[in-house]
Design an enzyme around this catalytic site. Structure first.
Site, PDB file in Angstrom:
ATOM      1  N   ASN A   1     -59.737   7.108 -30.270  1.00  0.00           N
ATOM      2  CA  ASN A   1     -58.192   6.936 -30.128  1.00  0.00           C
ATOM      3  C   ASN A   1     -58.041   5.976 -28.473  1.00  0.00           C
ATOM      4  O   ASN A   1     -58.680   7.262 -27.627  1.00  0.00           O
ATOM      5  CB  ASN A   1     -58.200   8.671 -30.160  1.00  0.00           C
ATOM      6  CG  ASN A   1     -57.789   8.443 -31.638  1.00  0.00           C
ATOM      7  OD1 ASN A   1     -57.944   8.116 -32.344  1.00  0.00           O
ATOM      8  ND2 ASN A   1     -58.570   9.970 -31.690  1.00  0.00           N
TER       9      ASN A   1
ATOM     10  N   HIS B   1     -63.963   9.097 -25.284  1.00  0.00           N
ATOM     11  CA  HIS B   1     -64.438   9.991 -26.847  1.00  0.00           C
ATOM     12  C   HIS B   1     -65.065   9.148 -28.008  1.00  0.00           C
ATOM     13  O   HIS B   1     -64.082   8.642 -28.168  1.00  0.00           O
ATOM     14  CB  HIS B   1     -64.486  10.845 -26.643  1.00  0.00           C
ATOM     15  CG  HIS B   1     -62.799  11.531 -26.934  1.00  0.00           C
ATOM     16  ND1 HIS B   1     -62.087  11.442 -25.540  1.00  0.00           N
ATOM     17  CD2 HIS B   1     -62.155  11.580 -27.833  1.00  0.00           C
ATOM     18  CE1 HIS B   1     -60.938  11.779 -26.568  1.00  0.00           C
ATOM     19  NE2 HIS B   1     -61.099  12.352 -27.487  1.00  0.00           N
ATOM     20  N   LEU B   2     -65.783   8.987 -28.736  1.00  0.00           N
ATOM     21  CA  LEU B   2     -66.171   9.248 -29.121  1.00  0.00           C
ATOM     22  C   LEU B   2     -66.346  10.365 -31.080  1.00  0.00           C
ATOM     23  O   LEU B   2     -67.060  11.300 -30.311  1.00  0.00           O
ATOM     24  CB  LEU B   2     -67.853   7.924 -30.221  1.00  0.00           C
ATOM     25  CG  LEU B   2     -67.946   7.520 -31.367  1.00  0.00           C
ATOM     26  CD1 LEU B   2     -69.036   6.389 -31.405  1.00  0.00           C
ATOM     27  CD2 LEU B   2     -68.527   8.153 -31.930  1.00  0.00           C
TER      28      LEU B   2
ATOM     29  N   GLY C   1     -53.060   8.483 -30.500  1.00  0.00           N
ATOM     30  CA  GLY C   1     -53.345  10.115 -30.412  1.00  0.00           C
ATOM     31  C   GLY C   1     -54.545  10.939 -29.316  1.00  0.00           C
ATOM     32  O   GLY C   1     -55.101  11.627 -29.789  1.00  0.00           O
TER      33      GLY C   1
ATOM     34  N   ILE D   1     -63.400  20.783 -31.209  1.00  0.00           N
ATOM     35  CA  ILE D   1     -63.113  22.736 -30.891  1.00  0.00           C
ATOM     36  C   ILE D   1     -62.335  23.004 -32.340  1.00  0.00           C
ATOM     37  O   ILE D   1     -62.253  23.939 -32.556  1.00  0.00           O
ATOM     38  CB  ILE D   1     -62.779  22.887 -29.970  1.00  0.00           C
ATOM     39  CG1 ILE D   1     -62.264  24.405 -29.387  1.00  0.00           C
ATOM     40  CG2 ILE D   1     -60.986  22.574 -29.757  1.00  0.00           C
ATOM     41  CD1 ILE D   1     -62.383  25.380 -28.223  1.00  0.00           C
TER      42      ILE D   1
END
Ligand code: AMP
Length: 112
Positions: free
Chosen positions: A85, A98-99, A91, A29
């Site tokens: 992350n 998720h990649l 972070g 997003i």
């Protein structure tokens, strides 16, 4: 339930660009590059630290999905970056593994 689990269940809208039986890919997003797509396993795992030793296949599927998508959209030759992350210093803000697939411009290193 995490935000990404809700996207997988189609309870929250997302710009989905990739799907197979184990992985979903949707546009970030807040894109940090012309191509910025998140690839998530449909099976919920918080992050790489939460992976069980027998879940190598799950991460492999996510990597190959991103690899295939990068080829499909024509950035395999120019190049791209895959990022995972984990936890605070990494972070991570959404605790469903998720990649990040980033590409479409020159990416700098180190990322800072
Ligand atoms: P991370 O900081 O590695 O946990 O990455 C989480 C990413 O999710 C960030 O890059 C956010 O911009 C992205 N994000 C947050 N909410 C959404 C959403 N509703 N749809 C797509 N991406 C999102």
């Amino acid at each position: 339930m995490t935000l990404f689990a809700k996207i997988i269940r189609r309870e929250i809208p997302a710009d989905i660009v990739y799907e197979d039986d184990q992985v979903l890919g949707f546009r970030d997003i807040s894109p940090q590059a012309p191509v910025h797509v998140l690839f998530v396993p449909k099976q919920a795992v918080a992050n790489t630290d939460g992976l069980a030793d027998d879940q190598a296949e799950l991460v492999g599927r996510v990597v190959l999905a991103a690899r295939n998508y990068a080829r499909q959209i024509g950035i395999a030759q120019s190049g791209y970056r895959m990022v995972l992350n984990t936890n605070g210093d990494g972070g991570q803000t959404v605790y469903h593994l998720h990649l990040h697939l980033l590409g479409g411009r020159q990416l700098h290193w180190p990322p800072g």
